[in-house]
Design an enzyme around this catalytic site. Structure first.
Site, PDB file in Angstrom:
ATOM      1  N   ARG A  83      13.144  10.613  -2.599  1.00 11.83           N
ATOM      2  CA  ARG A  83      14.016  11.742  -2.826  1.00 11.83           C
ATOM      3  C   ARG A  83      15.489  11.673  -1.856  1.00 11.83           C
ATOM      4  O   ARG A  83      16.492  11.996  -2.533  1.00 11.83           O
ATOM      5  CB  ARG A  83      13.301  12.971  -2.637  1.00 11.83           C
ATOM      6  N   ARG A 112      -5.563  -2.109   8.673  1.00 12.80           N
ATOM      7  CA  ARG A 112      -5.738  -3.830   8.326  1.00 12.80           C
ATOM      8  C   ARG A 112      -5.689  -4.619   9.777  1.00 12.80           C
ATOM      9  O   ARG A 112      -6.782  -4.470  10.237  1.00 12.80           O
ATOM     10  CB  ARG A 112      -4.358  -4.191   7.912  1.00 12.80           C
ATOM     11  N   ARG A 153       1.608  -5.601  -5.229  1.00 15.17           N
ATOM     12  CA  ARG A 153       1.457  -6.572  -4.433  1.00 15.17           C
ATOM     13  C   ARG A 153       1.962  -7.736  -5.291  1.00 15.17           C
ATOM     14  O   ARG A 153       0.924  -8.390  -5.786  1.00 15.17           O
ATOM     15  CB  ARG A 153       0.280  -6.642  -3.646  1.00 15.17           C
ATOM     16  N   ASP A 194      -0.470   2.153   8.400  1.00 20.06           N
ATOM     17  CA  ASP A 194      -0.699   1.252   9.415  1.00 20.06           C
ATOM     18  C   ASP A 194      -0.048   1.342  10.880  1.00 20.06           C
ATOM     19  O   ASP A 194      -0.503   0.885  11.914  1.00 20.06           O
ATOM     20  CB  ASP A 194      -1.016  -0.336   9.086  1.00 20.06           C
ATOM     21  N   ASP A 200       2.229  -0.659  11.709  1.00 19.45           N
ATOM     22  CA  ASP A 200       2.421  -1.976  12.694  1.00 19.45           C
ATOM     23  C   ASP A 200       3.714  -2.481  12.336  1.00 19.45           C
ATOM     24  O   ASP A 200       3.673  -3.858  12.421  1.00 19.45           O
ATOM     25  CB  ASP A 200       1.246  -2.703  11.975  1.00 19.45           C
ATOM     26  N   THR A 207       4.103   2.579   5.681  1.00 19.95           N
ATOM     27  CA  THR A 207       2.749   2.274   5.623  1.00 19.95           C
ATOM     28  C   THR A 207       1.985   2.922   6.603  1.00 19.95           C
ATOM     29  O   THR A 207       2.250   3.555   7.757  1.00 19.95           O
ATOM     30  CB  THR A 207       2.708   0.806   6.232  1.00 19.95           C
ATOM     31  N   GLY A 211       0.876  -1.172   0.049  1.00 17.73           N
ATOM     32  CA  GLY A 211       0.195  -0.075   0.122  1.00 17.73           C
ATOM     33  C   GLY A 211       0.845   1.393   0.143  1.00 17.73           C
ATOM     34  O   GLY A 211       1.861   1.261   0.650  1.00 17.73           O
ATOM     35  N   ASP A 239       4.847  -4.532   6.334  1.00 17.53           N
ATOM     36  CA  ASP A 239       5.236  -5.911   6.713  1.00 17.53           C
ATOM     37  C   ASP A 239       5.625  -6.898   5.549  1.00 17.53           C
ATOM     38  O   ASP A 239       6.443  -7.591   5.498  1.00 17.53           O
ATOM     39  CB  ASP A 239       4.362  -6.685   7.823  1.00 17.53           C
TER      40      ASP A 239
HETATM   41  O1  F6P Z   1      -1.664  -1.511   4.510  1.00 12.09           O
HETATM   42  C1  F6P Z   1      -2.077  -0.152   4.083  1.00 12.09           C
HETATM   43  C2  F6P Z   1      -3.665  -0.394   3.738  1.00 12.09           C
HETATM   44  O2  F6P Z   1      -4.077   0.923   3.596  1.00 12.09           O
HETATM   45  C3  F6P Z   1      -4.460  -0.713   4.992  1.00 12.09           C
HETATM   46  O3  F6P Z   1      -4.771   0.054   6.086  1.00 12.09           O
HETATM   47  C4  F6P Z   1      -5.549  -1.376   4.340  1.00 12.09           C
HETATM   48  O4  F6P Z   1      -6.388  -2.583   4.897  1.00 12.09           O
HETATM   49  C5  F6P Z   1      -5.248  -1.917   2.923  1.00 12.09           C
HETATM   50  O5  F6P Z   1      -3.997  -1.517   2.884  1.00 12.09           O
HETATM   51  C6  F6P Z   1      -5.820  -1.913   1.666  1.00 12.09           C
HETATM   52  O6  F6P Z   1      -5.138  -2.480   0.709  1.00 12.09           O
HETATM   53  P1  F6P Z   1      -5.639  -2.442  -0.648  1.00 12.09           P
HETATM   54  O7  F6P Z   1      -4.885  -1.132  -1.342  1.00 12.09           O
HETATM   55  O8  F6P Z   1      -4.798  -3.561  -1.612  1.00 12.09           O
HETATM   56  O9  F6P Z   1      -7.123  -2.243  -0.929  1.00 12.09           O
END
Ligand code: F6P
Length: 321
Positions: A20, A171, A71, A127, A129, A125, A10, A102
């Site tokens: 940069r 997530r 991904r 998140d 996390d 990210t 993401g 992650d």
């Molecule tokens: O990991 C970042 C994130 O935005 C999460 O918060 C969310 O669950 C996920 O990616 C959404 O993934 P995608 O962009 O594949 O829909």
């Protein structure tokens, strides 16, 4: 030294600021820097282009990632990893810097068993996390985006004395929900790190109403065990005998101009990644913990868990009383 840089998973605001810093500090330390487009898949597709200091002009303030992201399923396979290693070797890369969450750290860890080059991860990210850094690049902007939306929802909630459930991203982690919930004065925060039953939630909302609160906000992390905000909203409406409104903030949280905090964090971490490489340090995630720049082995970034602030967590009911 020939260095590749990519963004994976993401996108997160200020990934561009990190690219940069890697590019400009790298070039000024006599390295050649190549952008790999489309995440790990970009290695397999050989979407590899040299970057100059000018290639990264006018991106510092922009959300998203100018290298684009992805991904890749192919990269996760043995064949994909072997192919990536072969391509990196053919291109004479000495090092690879990958910016992501992650999944990206797992990707780098897997690649380290197939390729002898130097690998460094940067935490990108929304998140937050990842273990090994207090904050990830993009988290602060996402929280501020969500906060801006919640402040607006508060206005309309107050006008009607309504109860709102607002779902935020994250997530499997509740960092966005927790930070936004505390900062917006939510009456309850539902997140994977804590367990709240429907009865407890209903009690919190009814208590808030008894205390003559003119609006009630409940922040729901998308990964909460009770379900999504829609499901929880329907059940809560039944329990309290009032129709609760639901708002899912979604992808707006991930976009927009990065905050000063994220730009600075991304710049520091990007520059530090180059310093590590020039000192011969690699094999982990570069992060900032208690103001110190450190490196954490890839595997620890997902096997160890960064805790939610327990002290503040314990104060939630007091703060929303
Ligand atoms: O990991 C970042 C994130 O935005 C999460 O918060 C969310 O669950 C996920 O990616 C959404 O993934 P995608 O962009 O594949 O829909």
């Amino acid at each position: 030294m020939k260095i590749g840089v990519l963004t994976s998973g993401g996108d997160a605001p200020a990934m561009n600021a990190a690219i940069r810093a890697v590019t400009r500090v790298g070039i000024n330390r006599c390295c050649q820097v190549f952008g790999i487009y489309g995440g790990f898949q970009g290695i397999l597709d050989e979407e590899i282009h040299e970057l100059t200091s000018r290639s990264v002009s006018r991106i510092l303030h922009r959300g998203g990632t100018f290298l684009t992201t992805g991904r890749s399923e192919e990269f996760k396979t043995e064949e994909g990893l072997n192919k990536a290693a072969r391509i990196l070797l053919e291109h004479n890369f000495d090092a690879l810097i990958a910016i992501g969450g992650d999944g990206t750290m797992r990707g780098l860890d897997a690649l380290s068993r197939h390729w002898d080059g130097k690998l460094i991860g940067l935490p990108g990210t929304i998140d937050n996390d990842l273990f090994g850094t207090d904050y990830t690049i993009g988290f602060d902007t996402a929280v501020n985006n969500a906060l801006d939306a919640l402040d607006k929802i508060r206005d309309t909630a107050e006008a009607f004395s309504r109860t709102f459930l607002v779902e935020v991203m994250g997530r499997h982690a509740g960092f966005i929900a927790f930070h936004v919930g505390v900062s917006t004065g939510a009456s309850a925060i539902l997140m994977p790190e804590t367990t709240t039953t429907m009865d407890e939630l209903a009690e919190k909302v009814l208590n808030a109403k008894k205390r003559a609160k003119t609006s009630v906000l409940v922040v729901v992390a998308e990964g909460d065990e009770l379900g999504n905000a829609d499901t929880i909203g329907k059940a809560l409406s039944e329990c309290i005998g009032e129709k609760c409104r639901v708002s899912v903030l979604g992808y707006i949280q991930r976009g927009g101009n990065p905050t000063h905090f994220d730009r600075l964090l991304a710049t520091r971490l990007g520059a530090y990644a180059i310093e590590c490489l020039t000192r011969g340090e690699h094999g982990g995630l570069v992060g900032e913990v208690n103001g110190q720049l450190i490196m954490t082995p890839f595997e620890e970034t997902w096997t160890k868990k960064k805790p939610i602030d327990q002290w503040l967590l314990g104060l939630l009911d007091d703060l929303s009383s």
